[in-house]
Enzyme design. Structure first.
Site, short mmCIF file in Angstrom:
data_model
loop_
_atom_site.label_atom_id
_atom_site.label_comp_id
_atom_site.label_asym_id
_atom_site.label_seq_id
_atom_site.Cartn_x
_atom_site.Cartn_y
_atom_site.Cartn_z
N CYS A 141 0.84 -1.20 0.00
CA CYS A 141 0.00 0.00 0.00
C CYS A 141 0.88 1.26 0.00
O CYS A 141 1.91 1.26 0.66
CB CYS A 141 -0.87 0.07 1.26
SG CYS A 141 -2.17 -1.16 1.30
N PRO A 142 0.52 2.29 -0.66
CA PRO A 142 -0.70 2.48 -1.45
C PRO A 142 -0.49 2.24 -2.94
O PRO A 142 -1.38 2.54 -3.74
CB PRO A 142 -1.01 3.96 -1.22
CG PRO A 142 0.35 4.60 -1.15
CD PRO A 142 1.27 3.57 -0.54
#
Lengths: 483, 83
Positions: free
Chosen positions: B22-23
């Protein structure tokens, strides 16, 4: 086959945690205090992993992808936790204490917010992602939250930023007898003794206005829960719905109905947003309740053992000859870091400091470790066991869902993990907490400084997302040169 | 490790973000969809479970169809049709 192997691993890890708990109990019954932290950590880890519960994702995914899933989860958790906190405070079973209020909280939140977006997870999110096998999070946690944080509180590299008035205020306190002069050695010491300690701590229920207007226990439910948490959280949910969900939802609804939409559809849209990711929202509810139970259990153990801090238990065990404490394991106040509730970063700073001491660094000559938090051996550091519990709890859940995958960071992820971790480590110190200690716990406890930290965190996340948008746009353009 | 975004046919694409956490997967997925035309299909390959939740909700909100979602050998495959 893979499923079977994962189930066996989940059993082994759980068995190991049970064995460790049994060994602690066998060594000394006082260690049940540590065991309580282990299992609440384990429960947090399982819940965080199952709900993909990461505070970084709350603001980041909102800005980066327009997805409110995690922001909703965090706000729901806050609402439930605040009600439990109020119940505990009204029965004198709360361990909550508010933090000094000031602009430092906002600035720290800003730095932390940028860090959590870069590293890919907040302080608690990084731990559960380590449990999933994500070693970028391990880089962020080890080099940033452990080592980076410990160095930050012990060096005088930032003295050029310290105003003379802080140095004078710290010297005044030393002249009056506290803190000891030999513990003021770092820039962070001047910050603590010369600035933060003079800032007011606010808990709404304890303010003159609310304590006189709301007698008895109602002040906890109305001031701390309703005014400081429930109303702001409900307003935020409405704002998020309005800006990120409403347009798309009403468009779909109008298409289904073949005409106009009304107020009832707005309410359906809001409810739809809250229940869009059931696993996150349900975990929000459960995390809120478990975090409250954690406070209840720790307070209960404190009452049972007749202490207010685990440092007193360690000292008692030392006097009884059960253990031999080294100098500085317990702070000059006779305490160790023992928040009594969910907390993440301070104990990781302690682990970093313990490691640095093995390389000859004196980490006990400052206020943070020397006077406030002590530096116990990792095996008898209760809060550190909570962090370890989170990692293993998440690992068990990830194994059970066949989602564990050992992933070493490659290329740019080393940079993001390291830079993000350091920013999180530094951003959690001036505020005396991270997304859990400075945001989640404080808001639900009735301390408005939690919202200030949240505002900083969201602003920092916005900057981080802007940076990653620019970065990924460049890479996409390169990839698309071919077509 | 490198992100790969390739055109695999007429109106079909492949986005490989394995190894990323992430992200990055959700940002690359969103940007890929922005570059594609309505009706085009992208096969997203990733190995970060948290990102899948975000990608699924993003598609639901915007109205893109998830044609297929499966996990094989530690990798997650999500086939998305842009609407």
């Amino acid at each position: 086959m893979e499923e079977k192997r994962n189930q066996i691993w989940a059993l082994i890890i759980t068995g190991l945690m049970i064995l460790i708990s049994a060994m602690y109990y066998k060594v000394n019954v006082y260690y049940m205090y540590v065991v309580a932290y282990i299992w609440f950590g384990f429960a947090y880890g399982m819940m965080l992993q199952y709900g993909r519960f990461c505070f970084a994702s709350a603001s980041r995914d909102l800005f980066a992808a327009g997805v409110p899933r995690m922001a909703v989860g965090v706000l729901v958790a806050l609402m439930f936790f605040s009600l439990i906190q109020a119940s505990l405070a009204s029965t004198n079973m709360s361990t909550f204490h508010p933090a000094p209020f000031g602009i430092h909280t906002l600035i720290a939140g800003l730095v932390f917010g940028m860090g959590m977006v870069l590293s890919g997870g907040c302080a608690s999110g990084s731990l559960y992602k380590i449990g999933e096998g994500n070693m970028t999070s391990a880089v962020a946690a080890f080099f940033g939250l452990c080592i980076g944080q410990a160095i930050f509180v012990d060096v005088n590299w930032f003295n050029f930023m310290i105003p003379q008035s802080w140095m004078d205020a710290a010297a005044d306190k030393v002249a009056k007898g506290f803190p000891p002069a030999d513990k003021i050695t770092s820039s962070f010491d001047y910050y603590l003794a010369g600035y933060v300690w003079d800032k007011p701590s606010i808990q709404l229920s304890h303010t003159k206005v609310f304590s006189s207007a709301l007698p008895g226990i109602t002040k906890y439910f109305i001031a701390d829960a309703l005014i400081n948490t429930l109303i702001p959280a409900a307003l935020l949910l409405t704002v998020i719905y309005y800006f990120f969900v409403r347009k798309g939802f009403l468009k779909k609804r109008a298409k289904q109905k073949g005409g106009q939409t009304g107020f009832g559809d707005e309410l359906s849209g809001l409810w739809n947003m809250i229940t869009a990711s059931k696993r996150t929202t349900i975990m929000g509810v459960i995390i809120g309740i478990v975090a409250g139970l954690h406070i209840f259990v720790m307070k209960g153990l404190q009452l049972k053992y007749g202490v207010t801090n685990f440092g007193q238990i360690l000292t008692r065990m030392d006097k009884a000859g059960d253990i031999t404490l080294k100098a500085g394991e317990v702070s000059t106040k006779g305490t160790v870091f023992d928040p009594g509730y969910w907390y993440i970063t301070s104990q990781e700073g302690q682990l970093g400091a313990w490691i640095l001491e093995k390389f000859g660094w004196n980490m006990r000559d400052n206020l943070f470790f020397g006077v406030n938090n002590g530096l116990p051996e990792p095996l008898r550091n209760p809060a550190l066991w909570m962090s370890i519990g989170i990692i293993f709890g998440a690992m068990v859940m990830a194994r059970l869902n066949n989602e564990f995958k050992f992933k070493m960071p490659k290329g740019e992820l080393w940079v993001w993990g390291l830079a993000g971790g350091l920013l999180m480590g530094w951003g959690s110190r001036p505020s005396l907490g991270c997304n859990i200690g400075a945001f989640f716990i404080r808001i639900a406890g009735g301390d408005p400084s939690g919202w200030l930290y949240g505002l900083g965190m969201v602003s920092g996340a916005f900057i981080g997302v802007k940076f990653f948008n620019w970065w990924s746009e460049r890479k996409m353009a390169k990839e698309m040169e071919a077509f | 490790m490198a992100m790969k975004f390739e055109k695999t046919g007429d109106g079909t694409y492949m986005l490989d973000v394995c190894g990323y956490v992430c992200p990055h997967p959700q940002i690359y997925c969103k940007k890929s969809l922005e570059k594609m035309n309505e009706g085009d299909v992208v096969q997203v390959i990733l190995d970060n479970p948290s990102s899948v939740e975000t990608i699924a909700q993003m598609c639901d909100q915007v109205g893109h169809d998830i044609l297929e979602r499966k996990t094989e050998g530690g990798k997650i495959y999500v086939k998305i049709k842009k609407s």
